[in-house]
Design a protein around this motif. Structure first.
Motif, PDB file in Angstrom:
ATOM      1  N   GLU A 166       0.836  -1.200   0.000  1.00 50.62           N
ATOM      2  CA  GLU A 166       0.000   0.000   0.000  1.00 50.62           C
ATOM      3  C   GLU A 166       0.879   1.263   0.000  1.00 50.62           C
ATOM      4  O   GLU A 166       0.624   2.202  -0.745  1.00 50.62           O
ATOM      5  N   ALA A 167       1.933   1.254   0.818  1.00 56.05           N
ATOM      6  CA  ALA A 167       2.850   2.398   0.851  1.00 56.05           C
ATOM      7  C   ALA A 167       3.549   2.571  -0.497  1.00 56.05           C
ATOM      8  O   ALA A 167       3.727   3.699  -0.979  1.00 56.05           O
ATOM      9  N   GLU A 168       3.919   1.448  -1.105  1.00 51.16           N
ATOM     10  CA  GLU A 168       4.567   1.506  -2.430  1.00 51.16           C
ATOM     11  C   GLU A 168       3.633   2.087  -3.478  1.00 51.16           C
ATOM     12  O   GLU A 168       4.036   2.897  -4.307  1.00 51.16           O
ATOM     13  N   LEU A 169       2.364   1.684  -3.436  1.00 50.78           N
ATOM     14  CA  LEU A 169       1.405   2.165  -4.421  1.00 50.78           C
ATOM     15  C   LEU A 169       1.077   3.646  -4.247  1.00 50.78           C
ATOM     16  O   LEU A 169       0.861   4.360  -5.231  1.00 50.78           O
ATOM     17  N   LEU A 170       1.011   4.105  -3.018  1.00 52.37           N
ATOM     18  CA  LEU A 170       0.644   5.489  -2.762  1.00 52.37           C
ATOM     19  C   LEU A 170       1.828   6.451  -2.856  1.00 52.37           C
ATOM     20  O   LEU A 170       1.634   7.674  -2.849  1.00 52.37           O
ATOM     21  N   GLU A 171       3.040   5.893  -2.956  1.00 52.44           N
ATOM     22  CA  GLU A 171       4.243   6.725  -3.069  1.00 52.44           C
ATOM     23  C   GLU A 171       4.236   7.430  -4.412  1.00 52.44           C
ATOM     24  O   GLU A 171       4.027   6.840  -5.457  1.00 52.44           O
ATOM     25  N   VAL A 172       4.456   8.750  -4.382  1.00 51.35           N
ATOM     26  CA  VAL A 172       4.432   9.528  -5.633  1.00 51.35           C
ATOM     27  C   VAL A 172       5.823   9.796  -6.101  1.00 51.35           C
ATOM     28  O   VAL A 172       6.731  10.004  -5.405  1.00 51.35           O
TER      29      VAL A 172
END
Length: 172
Positions: A166-172
């Protein structure tokens, strides 16, 4: 239960964070001579840069079917280009809405893994109950407690993997 963790992690890899990754295509099935065949068995993958993936079919006659399967894949949302010998895929930049959609997909995959773990626990509890005449009640209770601890640990491992993805996906 350990298999559920591995399956969940493998499923998480099939969801992109805007980067091209051959793991996105691991579970993609292509209709090849009348039978569904995994794409990884039909083609080689190259990654010339972070957002581009080149798929080279081993059999050039399968090119159209591979392209059709990629377009039809619900989780990819990519537009492949075919030059007659290879398929080139450029991963689009992810918008905030698309990232949230990917998070929903990953959460669903995590829930499926948790359900699988609970099913294993339920089956094991049923098996323990069947042993009630052959084994003492104390042993069954101890095994039940161990089973609950293993279940809790496995679910926590799935949740940890979900948080990382989830953190990887939301990282911009």
């Amino acid at each position: 239960m350990a298999q559920s963790i591995e399956v969940a992690k493998a499923d998480f890899q099939t969801v992109s964070a805007g980067r091209a990754n051959p793991a996105l295509f691991q579970k993609l099935l292509v209709e090849y001579y009348g039978s569904p065949t995994p794409l990884v068995q039909l083609a080689g993958f190259q990654q010339p840069d972070a957002r581009t993936l080149v798929i080279t079919p081993f059999d050039k006659t399968a090119l159209k079917e591979i392209e059709r399967a990629i377009v039809a894949a619900p989780h990819l949302h990519v537009d492949p280009s075919n030059d007659g010998t290879i398929i080139r895929i450029v991963m689009p930049e992810l918008t905030e809405d698309r990232r949230r959609d990917y998070v929903k997909i990953v959460k669903d995959k995590a829930e499926q893994a948790r359900v699988a773990v609970r099913n294993v626990r339920r089956q094991a509890m049923t098996d323990l109950d069947k042993l009630s005449g052959e084994v003492s009640d104390d042993e069954i209770a101890r095994a039940g407690k161990e089973l609950e601890a293993a279940t809790k640990q496995t679910v926590e491992s799935i949740d940890d993997a979900l948080k990382k993805k989830e953190a990887e996906l939301l990282e911009v």
